[in-house]
Design a protein around this motif. Structure first.
Motif, PDB file in Angstrom:
ATOM      1  N   TYR A   1      12.519   7.726  -9.109  1.00  0.00           N
ATOM      2  CA  TYR A   1      13.030   7.103  -7.879  1.00  0.00           C
ATOM      3  C   TYR A   1      12.304   5.787  -7.617  1.00  0.00           C
ATOM      4  CZ  TYR A   1      14.799  11.818  -7.363  1.00  0.00           C
ATOM      5  OH  TYR A   1      15.415  13.009  -7.592  1.00  0.00           O
ATOM      6  N   ARG A   2      10.998   5.771  -7.920  1.00  0.00           N
ATOM      7  CA  ARG A   2      10.242   4.536  -7.745  1.00  0.00           C
ATOM      8  C   ARG A   2      10.785   3.476  -8.708  1.00  0.00           C
ATOM      9  NH1 ARG A   2       4.960   3.043  -9.806  1.00  0.00           N
ATOM     10  NH2 ARG A   2       5.960   3.674 -11.734  1.00  0.00           N
ATOM     11  N   ASP A   3      10.991   3.898  -9.984  1.00  0.00           N
ATOM     12  CA  ASP A   3      11.484   2.949 -10.979  1.00  0.00           C
ATOM     13  C   ASP A   3      12.858   2.400 -10.606  1.00  0.00           C
ATOM     14  OD1 ASP A   3       9.176   3.431 -12.288  1.00  0.00           O
ATOM     15  OD2 ASP A   3      10.046   4.707 -13.859  1.00  0.00           O
ATOM     16  N   ALA A   4      13.667   3.228  -9.929  1.00  0.00           N
ATOM     17  CA  ALA A   4      15.008   2.781  -9.529  1.00  0.00           C
ATOM     18  C   ALA A   4      14.966   2.042  -8.193  1.00  0.00           C
ATOM     19  CB  ALA A   4      15.953   3.969  -9.452  1.00  0.00           C
ATOM     20  N   LYS A   5      13.756   1.759  -7.716  1.00  0.00           N
ATOM     21  CA  LYS A   5      13.557   1.045  -6.444  1.00  0.00           C
ATOM     22  C   LYS A   5      14.215   1.771  -5.275  1.00  0.00           C
ATOM     23  CE  LYS A   5      12.860  -3.494  -8.486  1.00  0.00           C
ATOM     24  NZ  LYS A   5      12.960  -3.032  -9.889  1.00  0.00           N
ATOM     25  N   GLN A   6      14.119   3.096  -5.272  1.00  0.00           N
ATOM     26  CA  GLN A   6      14.735   3.860  -4.189  1.00  0.00           C
ATOM     27  C   GLN A   6      13.712   4.346  -3.165  1.00  0.00           C
ATOM     28  OE1 GLN A   6      17.292   6.949  -5.575  1.00  0.00           O
ATOM     29  NE2 GLN A   6      18.848   5.502  -6.204  1.00  0.00           N
ATOM     30  N   LEU A   7      12.432   3.986  -3.354  1.00  0.00           N
ATOM     31  CA  LEU A   7      11.413   4.482  -2.438  1.00  0.00           C
ATOM     32  C   LEU A   7      10.864   3.354  -1.577  1.00  0.00           C
ATOM     33  CD1 LEU A   7       9.240   6.827  -4.669  1.00  0.00           C
ATOM     34  CD2 LEU A   7      11.111   7.424  -3.157  1.00  0.00           C
ATOM     35  N   VAL A   8      10.565   3.698  -0.318  1.00  0.00           N
ATOM     36  CA  VAL A   8       9.868   2.754   0.541  1.00  0.00           C
ATOM     37  C   VAL A   8       8.387   2.817   0.175  1.00  0.00           C
ATOM     38  CG1 VAL A   8       9.180   2.260   2.908  1.00  0.00           C
ATOM     39  CG2 VAL A   8      11.517   2.988   2.421  1.00  0.00           C
ATOM     40  N   ASP A   9       7.800   1.667  -0.154  1.00  0.00           N
ATOM     41  CA  ASP A   9       6.366   1.615  -0.443  1.00  0.00           C
ATOM     42  C   ASP A   9       5.619   1.743   0.888  1.00  0.00           C
ATOM     43  OD1 ASP A   9       3.760   0.982  -1.012  1.00  0.00           O
ATOM     44  OD2 ASP A   9       4.275  -0.569  -2.473  1.00  0.00           O
ATOM     45  N   LEU A  10       4.892   2.856   1.039  1.00  0.00           N
ATOM     46  CA  LEU A  10       4.265   3.134   2.332  1.00  0.00           C
ATOM     47  C   LEU A  10       2.846   2.591   2.427  1.00  0.00           C
ATOM     48  CD1 LEU A  10       5.446   6.850   2.703  1.00  0.00           C
ATOM     49  CD2 LEU A  10       6.352   4.896   3.933  1.00  0.00           C
ATOM     50  N   THR A  11       2.345   1.969   1.342  1.00  0.00           N
ATOM     51  CA  THR A  11       0.939   1.574   1.311  1.00  0.00           C
ATOM     52  C   THR A  11       0.545   0.738   2.528  1.00  0.00           C
ATOM     53  OG1 THR A  11       1.339   1.377  -1.057  1.00  0.00           O
ATOM     54  CG2 THR A  11      -0.843   0.755  -0.281  1.00  0.00           C
ATOM     55  N   ASP A  12       1.293  -0.342   2.779  1.00  0.00           N
ATOM     56  CA  ASP A  12       0.929  -1.230   3.882  1.00  0.00           C
ATOM     57  C   ASP A  12       1.155  -0.577   5.236  1.00  0.00           C
ATOM     58  OD1 ASP A  12       0.283  -3.067   1.967  1.00  0.00           O
ATOM     59  OD2 ASP A  12       2.289  -3.991   1.978  1.00  0.00           O
ATOM     60  N   ILE A  13       2.209   0.225   5.313  1.00  0.00           N
ATOM     61  CA  ILE A  13       2.484   0.923   6.578  1.00  0.00           C
ATOM     62  C   ILE A  13       1.327   1.846   6.925  1.00  0.00           C
ATOM     63  CG2 ILE A  13       4.035   2.587   7.664  1.00  0.00           C
ATOM     64  CD1 ILE A  13       6.256   1.318   5.850  1.00  0.00           C
ATOM     65  N   ILE A  14       0.813   2.570   5.911  1.00  0.00           N
ATOM     66  CA  ILE A  14      -0.312   3.479   6.150  1.00  0.00           C
ATOM     67  C   ILE A  14      -1.553   2.673   6.537  1.00  0.00           C
ATOM     68  CG2 ILE A  14      -1.877   5.122   5.042  1.00  0.00           C
ATOM     69  CD1 ILE A  14       0.556   6.030   3.343  1.00  0.00           C
ATOM     70  N   GLU A  15      -1.796   1.576   5.796  1.00  0.00           N
ATOM     71  CA  GLU A  15      -2.969   0.741   6.063  1.00  0.00           C
ATOM     72  C   GLU A  15      -3.002   0.249   7.508  1.00  0.00           C
ATOM     73  OE1 GLU A  15      -5.936  -0.162   4.662  1.00  0.00           O
ATOM     74  OE2 GLU A  15      -5.205   1.377   3.279  1.00  0.00           O
ATOM     75  N   SER A  16      -1.814  -0.128   8.018  1.00  0.00           N
ATOM     76  CA  SER A  16      -1.791  -0.762   9.334  1.00  0.00           C
ATOM     77  C   SER A  16      -1.640   0.244  10.471  1.00  0.00           C
ATOM     78  CB  SER A  16      -0.641  -1.776   9.383  1.00  0.00           C
ATOM     79  OG  SER A  16       0.569  -1.085   9.181  1.00  0.00           O
ATOM     80  N   ASP A  17      -1.564   1.507  10.139  1.00  0.00           N
ATOM     81  CA  ASP A  17      -1.335   2.513  11.170  1.00  0.00           C
ATOM     82  C   ASP A  17      -2.507   3.498  11.198  1.00  0.00           C
ATOM     83  OD1 ASP A  17      -0.535   4.659  12.717  1.00  0.00           O
ATOM     84  OD2 ASP A  17       1.570   4.473  12.118  1.00  0.00           O
ATOM     85  N   PRO A  18      -3.381   3.392  12.211  1.00  0.00           N
ATOM     86  CA  PRO A  18      -4.578   4.247  12.220  1.00  0.00           C
ATOM     87  C   PRO A  18      -4.247   5.747  12.182  1.00  0.00           C
ATOM     88  CG  PRO A  18      -4.349   2.994  14.290  1.00  0.00           C
ATOM     89  CD  PRO A  18      -3.321   2.476  13.356  1.00  0.00           C
TER      90      PRO A  18
ATOM     91  N   GLY B   1       0.638   9.316  -4.788  1.00  0.00           N
ATOM     92  CA  GLY B   1       1.120   7.981  -5.114  1.00  0.00           C
ATOM     93  C   GLY B   1       1.323   7.766  -6.592  1.00  0.00           C
ATOM     94  N   LEU B   2       1.682   6.532  -6.911  1.00  0.00           N
ATOM     95  CA  LEU B   2       1.878   6.141  -8.306  1.00  0.00           C
ATOM     96  C   LEU B   2       1.257   4.771  -8.491  1.00  0.00           C
ATOM     97  CD1 LEU B   2       5.626   7.078  -8.790  1.00  0.00           C
ATOM     98  CD2 LEU B   2       3.767   7.963 -10.183  1.00  0.00           C
ATOM     99  N   GLY B   3       0.446   4.627  -9.514  1.00  0.00           N
ATOM    100  CA  GLY B   3      -0.138   3.334  -9.846  1.00  0.00           C
ATOM    101  C   GLY B   3      -0.837   2.667  -8.679  1.00  0.00           C
ATOM    102  N   GLY B   4      -1.532   3.463  -7.860  1.00  0.00           N
ATOM    103  CA  GLY B   4      -2.315   2.886  -6.776  1.00  0.00           C
ATOM    104  C   GLY B   4      -1.520   2.611  -5.505  1.00  0.00           C
ATOM    105  N   ARG B   5      -0.190   2.713  -5.552  1.00  0.00           N
ATOM    106  CA  ARG B   5       0.620   2.530  -4.351  1.00  0.00           C
ATOM    107  C   ARG B   5       0.964   3.902  -3.780  1.00  0.00           C
ATOM    108  NH1 ARG B   5      -0.061  -2.384  -2.723  1.00  0.00           N
ATOM    109  NH2 ARG B   5       1.888  -2.367  -1.551  1.00  0.00           N
ATOM    110  N   LYS B   6       1.165   3.955  -2.466  1.00  0.00           N
ATOM    111  CA  LYS B   6       1.434   5.245  -1.828  1.00  0.00           C
ATOM    112  C   LYS B   6       2.905   5.327  -1.429  1.00  0.00           C
ATOM    113  CE  LYS B   6      -3.260   5.814  -0.102  1.00  0.00           C
ATOM    114  NZ  LYS B   6      -3.880   4.470  -0.147  1.00  0.00           N
ATOM    115  N   TYR B   7       3.516   6.468  -1.756  1.00  0.00           N
ATOM    116  CA  TYR B   7       4.937   6.634  -1.471  1.00  0.00           C
ATOM    117  C   TYR B   7       5.221   7.889  -0.647  1.00  0.00           C
ATOM    118  CZ  TYR B   7       5.445   3.096  -5.062  1.00  0.00           C
ATOM    119  OH  TYR B   7       5.346   1.943  -5.792  1.00  0.00           O
ATOM    120  N   GLY B   8       4.159   8.638  -0.295  1.00  0.00           N
ATOM    121  CA  GLY B   8       4.424   9.894   0.384  1.00  0.00           C
ATOM    122  C   GLY B   8       3.422  10.213   1.468  1.00  0.00           C
ATOM    123  N   ILE B   9       3.882  10.957   2.479  1.00  0.00           N
ATOM    124  CA  ILE B   9       3.027  11.442   3.554  1.00  0.00           C
ATOM    125  C   ILE B   9       2.910  12.953   3.395  1.00  0.00           C
ATOM    126  CG2 ILE B   9       2.881  11.767   6.050  1.00  0.00           C
ATOM    127  CD1 ILE B   9       2.385   8.904   5.220  1.00  0.00           C
TER     128      ILE B   9
END
Lengths: 445, 304
Positions: free
Chosen positions: A119-136, A151-159
């Motif tokens: 799903y990540r490869d097909a660009k179907q996932l929202v990259d949550l990394t920055d959202i998580i970073e900015s949300d305490p 996550g995958l490759g250092g990026r986070k895609y799941g809660i």
């Protein structure tokens, strides 16, 4: 058909056209109905769809969604969520089919790692990394190792949205007491226990071989204890030659020894875990130990409550003499995750919903069904668990683990994990030798 | 509609005297076939063409299929598992055919008798055919459980046990249907043949081998073709009972296709297997029809 030019053909062609038109109408009507029926799933006036693995634990997600739909956050984001419970064993297939169609869910349950790679490869996932970073709330809400593991490759895609699921060696306390045994901490002790149990006519281990993944758990722990977590890490990162590591061969040989010694009894390959076969063998005292994910406790509690409360014991997988792996290393599933579809019609509502997973209310609801939340605040809630002793054992096991290896079949892509599981099954039923097993795995790409 | 067709037919006959009106008489209007043709086109031809097209691509179910040339077909003919699957499929077909034919022939001939108890038992025998294959497979899976089932030992864990279990479960489901065909066939045999044989002093067994069996030749062909083509598509039984195991020993071709498509999500390769299966099954049924003379079947009553 040639008669179209003739008089009679006139009737023919009119009928033909009428008939064709009627058929087209019917077809179009049916297609229209289908489209209407399913378009309610996504889009449709701000209602988001969430797919969840439909087992007993899904009631926590049902509560969370009811709570969210009534909350101020939902009104602010102008979105409501509709939960769709997908029956367990069909979940990955149903998700894949849905994600490839226009009726994809907006939010979906997954296992992280290899299970979301496509799903990540097909660009179907929202990259949550920055959202998580900015949300305490999200950033400090969860155990960092668990958040990273999804996550995958250092990026986070799941809660994280469910309890942790380490694989644990369960044993029957009553049988162990009767045979004057202590739970094993080394492999020699384990072999000694096996000998004594067999003499007493008890199968040492229950194993749901028909499902294959319970067999895989043995290899996961053996490879970790023999070669350390880096052996599978290499394989997970796409290096198929990693299967050639001596630890894999040694693990396969150890498995073969156990089978030849009758450690799993006869007929384990046609016993399943999912239909309750293996848990029943264990609960009825036909087998003394069971290597299984932490959900075994809840499974037993549902089917054999007396056994779960009074006789069920648990311990870590033993070390192997001369092996590189730490006894505190854990394999299993860190937890399950919610991921967000990149094509969702209302991303704000989806993110607002995910924030609830970090709340104390949500964690308490998980604790109430016997799950161990992966939230940072979980430890102080565990006294409310149906079995605080087991809950704390698990929490500490994961918290203190130097390495947490994701289940192999979830860590790699499905087009590797399917043939891998077939090879594991062939090893366990004796259709291939340990060395054939290794060379078959090296051929997977 | 039939009225207008007749009218149209006669008018066209009048307009074109050279065409024989008799050739079209009693034939339904071609438009009547339209719904069936459209249905077949939408739900059989179109998917088949699509699958054939997919077999030249690489697709995991997400995004757009990527062209892959002949890669999937090359993989197919180099795949050791396909050879194994084909062997298992052929073996399963042959053994199922032999098992089901013998049992349903005997049951069918027995059930053709007009005694009341036979009628009642025939109705009971028919019940398994009414159940879904999934339900039947789940039932037998539970019965064959090595710890809590009725069979001692590990039936599904051994290669032969698992294979025979599939044959048996398939037979248990489809024998009632073929029994019905044989029952119908046996009832068609004229009573006079048996009366004549009895006068000639033929006993019950002689009558069976010299009259019943030869008279059931066409019935056997019909039921045989159905069995063979049917066992190429045994799928639920394998999926639920053995999942292709132990190892890969009962993975028939349809199961291999399922595994490639819905477990590995390699839809390109799965489509190649599917296309191969379509070609193989079509070739096999054409061959059967040709060999058995099913297409040019002649009445068994010739000369009577």
């Amino acid at each position: 058909m040639e008669s179209t030019t003739s008089n009679g053909g006139h009737t023919f062609s009119r009928r033909w056209v009428l008939g064709a038109a009627a058929t087209t109408l019917v077809t179009a009507g049916t297609a229209g109905l289908t489209a209407c029926g399913s378009s309610g799933g996504s889009g449709g006036g701000g209602t988001l769809t969430a797919f969840v693995y439909g087992d007993g634990d899904a009631k926590v997600q049902v509560q969370a969604i009811d709570r969210f739909n009534a909350s101020a956050a939902a009104k602010k984001a102008k979105g409501k969520i509709k939960l769709e419970k997908v029956p367990g064993s069909e979940y990955p297939t149903k998700l894949r089919t849905a994600m490839g169609s226009p009726n994809a869910p907006d939010i979906f349950f997954n296992w992280g790692g290899g299970s979301i790679k496509a799903y990540r490869d097909a660009k179907q996932l929202v990259d949550l990394t920055d959202i998580i970073e900015s949300d305490p709330v999200l950033k400090s809400g969860f155990l960092p190792s668990v958040l990273t593991a999804g996550g995958l490759g250092g990026r986070k895609y799941g809660i994280p949205m469910r309890g942790m699921q380490p694989v644990i060696l369960f044993y029957n306390k009553t049988l162990f007491a009767e045979q004057k045994l202590q739970p094993p901490t080394t492999w020699d002790q384990l072999l000694d226990i096996n000998k004594k149990l067999k003499r007493a006519g008890i199968t040492p281990f229950a194993l749901g071989g028909a499902d294959i993944w319970p067999e895989l758990m043995w290899l996961e722990y053996l490879v970790d204890r023999i070669g350390g977590p880096q052996v599978f890490d290499r394989i997970k990162n796409g290096d198929a030659s990693g299967w050639g590591d001596p630890a894999v061969l040694k693990a396969a040989q150890t498995v073969k020894q156990l089978i030849d010694d009758g450690a799993f009894g006869k007929g384990f390959s046609s016993v399943a875990y999912t239909n309750g076969g293996a848990p029943a063998v264990f609960a009825k005292g036909k087998a003394a130990m069971h290597l299984m994910g932490s959900w075994e406790y809840n499974t037993q509690l549902g089917k054999f409550p007396d056994f779960a409360r009074k006789e069920l014991g648990w311990t870590a997988f033993p070390t192997i003499e001369g092996g590189a792996g730490d006894i505190r290393n854990v394999v299993g599933n860190p937890t399950n995750y919610w991921s967000v579809n990149a094509r969702t019609s209302n991303k704000d509502a989806a993110i607002a919903f995910l924030r609830d997973c970090a709340s104390e209310t949500y964690a308490k609801e998980l604790v109430a069904i016997g799950a161990i939340p992966t939230t940072a605040n979980a430890e102080k809630l565990l006294d409310a668990s149906p079995n605080p002793e087991f809950a704390k054992f698990q929490y500490q096991m994961v918290q203190q683990a130097p390495a947490f290896t994701l289940s192999w079949d979830q860590a790699v892509d499905p087009n590797v994990s399917t043939p891998m599981l077939t090879e594991v099954n062939k090893l366990f039923v004796g259709k291939s030798s340990p060395s054939q097993f290794v060379s078959a795995l090296q051929g997977l790409k | 509609m039939s009225i207008s067709v007749t009218k149209g037919g006669s008018r066209s006959g009048a307009g074109r005297p050279r065409r024989s009106a008799g050739a079209n008489a009693g034939r339904p209007h071609a438009a009547l076939a339209l719904p069936a043709v459209l249905f077949f086109a939408f739900f059989a031809i179109v998917p088949m063409v699509l699958a054939f097209g997919l077999s030249f691509t690489k697709w995991n179910g997400l995004g757009n299929p990527q062209p892959a040339g002949l890669a999937n077909w090359q993989k197919l003919f180099e795949d050791g598992r396909l050879t194994q699957s084909l062997t298992v499929t052929v073996l399963l077909t042959v053994v199922s055919w032999a098992f089901q034919t013998v049992v349903s022939l005997l049951l069918g001939v027995w059930a053709a008798g007009r005694q009341r108890n036979r009628a009642i038992l025939s109705a009971v025998f028919f019940v398994p055919f009414l159940l879904s294959s999934t339900a039947i497979s789940l039932l037998f899976y539970a019965l064959l459980d090595p710890n809590f089932g009725i069979m001692p030992g590990d039936t599904l864990g051994s290669t032969n046990g698992a294979f025979l279990a599939i044959v048996f479960v398939g037979g248990w489901q489809f024998i009632p249907f073929h029994t019905l065909i044989y029952q119908g066939g046996a009832r068609q045999i004229p009573e006079v043949l048996y009366q004549a044989a009895a006068i000639d002093g033929a006993g019950r067994y002689r009558q069976f081998f010299s009259i019943t069996l030869p008279q059931l030749r066409n019935t056997a062909t019909t039921s045989g073709v159905l069995m063979i083509v049917g066992s190429l598509t045994y799928f639920e039984t394998v999926l639920i009972l053995t999942q292709g195991g132990p190892g890969t020993d009962t993975a028939i071709v349809p199961y291999l296709m399922y595994e490639a498509g819905f477990k590995s999500y390699d839809f390109g390769y799965a489509s190649a297997i599917a296309s191969f299966l379509v070609v193989a099954a079509t070739a096999l049924s054409l061959l059967l029809v040709r060999l058995s003379g099913f297409g040019a079947m002649r009445s068994t009553r010739e000369g009577m």
